[in-house]
Design an enzyme around this catalytic site. Structure first.
Site, PDB file in Angstrom:
ATOM      1  N   HIS A  57       0.830  -1.215   0.000  1.00  0.00           N
ATOM      2  CA  HIS A  57       0.000   0.000   0.000  1.00  0.00           C
ATOM      3  C   HIS A  57       0.864   1.264   0.000  1.00  0.00           C
ATOM      4  O   HIS A  57       0.623   2.190  -0.777  1.00  0.00           O
ATOM      5  CB  HIS A  57      -0.929  -0.018   1.221  1.00  0.00           C
ATOM      6  CG  HIS A  57      -1.849   1.149   1.298  1.00  0.00           C
ATOM      7  ND1 HIS A  57      -3.125   1.135   0.765  1.00  0.00           N
ATOM      8  CD2 HIS A  57      -1.675   2.384   1.816  1.00  0.00           C
ATOM      9  CE1 HIS A  57      -3.686   2.306   0.970  1.00  0.00           C
ATOM     10  NE2 HIS A  57      -2.830   3.098   1.601  1.00  0.00           N
ATOM     11  N   GLU A  58       1.875   1.307   0.843  1.00  0.00           N
ATOM     12  CA  GLU A  58       2.731   2.503   0.939  1.00  0.00           C
ATOM     13  C   GLU A  58       3.554   2.693  -0.335  1.00  0.00           C
ATOM     14  O   GLU A  58       3.705   3.805  -0.827  1.00  0.00           O
ATOM     15  CB  GLU A  58       3.642   2.417   2.169  1.00  0.00           C
ATOM     16  CG  GLU A  58       2.904   2.438   3.497  1.00  0.00           C
ATOM     17  CD  GLU A  58       2.025   3.674   3.670  1.00  0.00           C
ATOM     18  OE1 GLU A  58       2.407   4.754   3.197  1.00  0.00           O
ATOM     19  OE2 GLU A  58       0.943   3.546   4.261  1.00  0.00           O
TER      20      GLU A  58
ATOM     21  N   HIS B 193       1.430   4.255  -3.024  1.00  0.00           N
ATOM     22  CA  HIS B 193       1.319   5.717  -2.942  1.00  0.00           C
ATOM     23  C   HIS B 193       2.520   6.378  -3.613  1.00  0.00           C
ATOM     24  O   HIS B 193       2.383   7.365  -4.326  1.00  0.00           O
ATOM     25  CB  HIS B 193       1.270   6.181  -1.479  1.00  0.00           C
ATOM     26  CG  HIS B 193      -0.094   6.130  -0.861  1.00  0.00           C
ATOM     27  ND1 HIS B 193      -1.190   6.740  -1.415  1.00  0.00           N
ATOM     28  CD2 HIS B 193      -0.517   5.556   0.296  1.00  0.00           C
ATOM     29  CE1 HIS B 193      -2.241   6.536  -0.622  1.00  0.00           C
ATOM     30  NE2 HIS B 193      -1.859   5.816   0.410  1.00  0.00           N
TER      31      HIS B 193
ATOM     32  N   GLU C 234      -6.540   6.761  -1.787  1.00  0.00           N
ATOM     33  CA  GLU C 234      -6.568   5.548  -0.972  1.00  0.00           C
ATOM     34  C   GLU C 234      -7.034   4.348  -1.793  1.00  0.00           C
ATOM     35  O   GLU C 234      -6.453   3.271  -1.728  1.00  0.00           O
ATOM     36  CB  GLU C 234      -7.499   5.731   0.239  1.00  0.00           C
ATOM     37  CG  GLU C 234      -6.850   6.400   1.416  1.00  0.00           C
ATOM     38  CD  GLU C 234      -5.505   5.799   1.762  1.00  0.00           C
ATOM     39  OE1 GLU C 234      -5.454   4.651   2.204  1.00  0.00           O
ATOM     40  OE2 GLU C 234      -4.486   6.482   1.568  1.00  0.00           O
TER      41      GLU C 234
HETATM   42 ZN   LIG Z   1      -2.827   5.043   1.954  1.00  0.00          ZN
END
Ligand SMILES: [Zn+2]
Length: 276
Positions: free
Chosen positions: A136-137, A140, A197
């Site tokens: 997830h990171e 981004h 997100e």
């Molecule tokens: Zn996030």
């Protein structure tokens, strides 16, 4: 005169604003600062964080963070290459560090500079949980979400920049950290937008699945994260990653897509989920 000024600022913004396509979404994204200028600033800031922190080296846990990070970055490269984005990661200098700190957070700076705090490990629970956070990171960072937040903010403020955001002082550093959701010493964290997100969730699931980690664990992870927000200090990561039932549901619904994507790359089974 005022109008002329506005036109001038707008023209300048157009001049220095570069548009690029996000490889994972196919959407046009804007960036005021190109990676070649952003990355050195990020690398400098990363080293600063490391020098002020207790970096854990040579333990089973720190090695695990590196192992997961390497697998996730290899997955990102394979995915990008297969989708016509060879060279996208050329300027990346991947690094994965574990910091001894009870802060419940993890982040990835532009250019692939990753930090996990030991405080997030009890919520991660397993290497697969770490992979869900890492995916997830990293997502981004790959999608330049921090940069887009910064660009949008500058445009809103009508600030024309000379294409240079080199960090000069503590104020610049604090602003940079706000956009990238870094560290616990910064008072106010800017949450990622809902659409960012969703993008990071989707990309992250694909990356973790391609890296051999069961993507269905991601929903369980964010459930634990949410549960942890009651009582005591809420996890730092939740200030930049608002988590709610609809987001968790959405993550669950994306799992079959991630499994199918991993299959295209020959990944047909996942490592067992073993708690630390
Ligand atoms: Zn996030």
């Amino acid at each position: 005169m005022k109008l002329m000024n506005k036109i001038g600022v707008f023209g300048l913004l157009l001049l220095i604003m570069s548009c690029s396509t996000n490889p994972f979404t196919g959407k046009q994204t804007m960036a005021l600062v190109p990676n070649t200028q952003l990355f050195p600033t990020a690398f400098q800031q990363y080293n600063q964080v490391l020098s002020q922190s207790k970096v854990i080296k040579g333990t089973a846990q720190s090695e695990m963070i590196k192992r997961v990070g390497q697998r996730i970055s290899i997955a990102a490269e394979r995915w990008l290459n297969a989708n016509g984005y060879e060279g996208y990661l050329n300027d990346y200098k991947w690094e994965y560090n574990l910091i001894d700190d009870k802060t419940v957070n993890a982040w990835c700076m532009p250019g692939g500079k990753i930090v996990f705090y030991t405080g997030i490990l009890p919520i991660a629970q397993s290497e697969t949980g770490v992979a869900a956070i890492m995916g997830h990171e990293v997502a981004h960072a790959l999608a330049n979400h921090g940069q887009q937040r910064m660009s949008a903010d500058y445009i809103q403020q009508g600030v024309a920049m000379a294409g240079n955001i080199a960090i000069q002082n503590d104020n610049d550093r604090e602003a940079f950290n706000q956009y990238y959701g870094i560290g616990s010493q910064v008072g106010v964290m800017l949450p990622f937008s809902r659409s960012h997100e969703t993008e990071a969730d989707k990309i992250g699931l694909i990356l973790m699945a391609m890296a051999g980690y069961n993507p269905s664990e991601a929903a369980e992870l964010w459930k634990r994260m949410k549960a942890n927000s009651g009582g005591g200090a809420p996890p730092e990561i939740l200030s930049t990653h608002p988590s709610n039932d609809s987001r968790i549901q959405e993550i669950s619904s994306l799992v079959p897509m991630a499994v199918a994507e991993a299959k295209k790359f020959g990944v047909t089974s996942f490592r067992p989920i073993t708690k630390f």
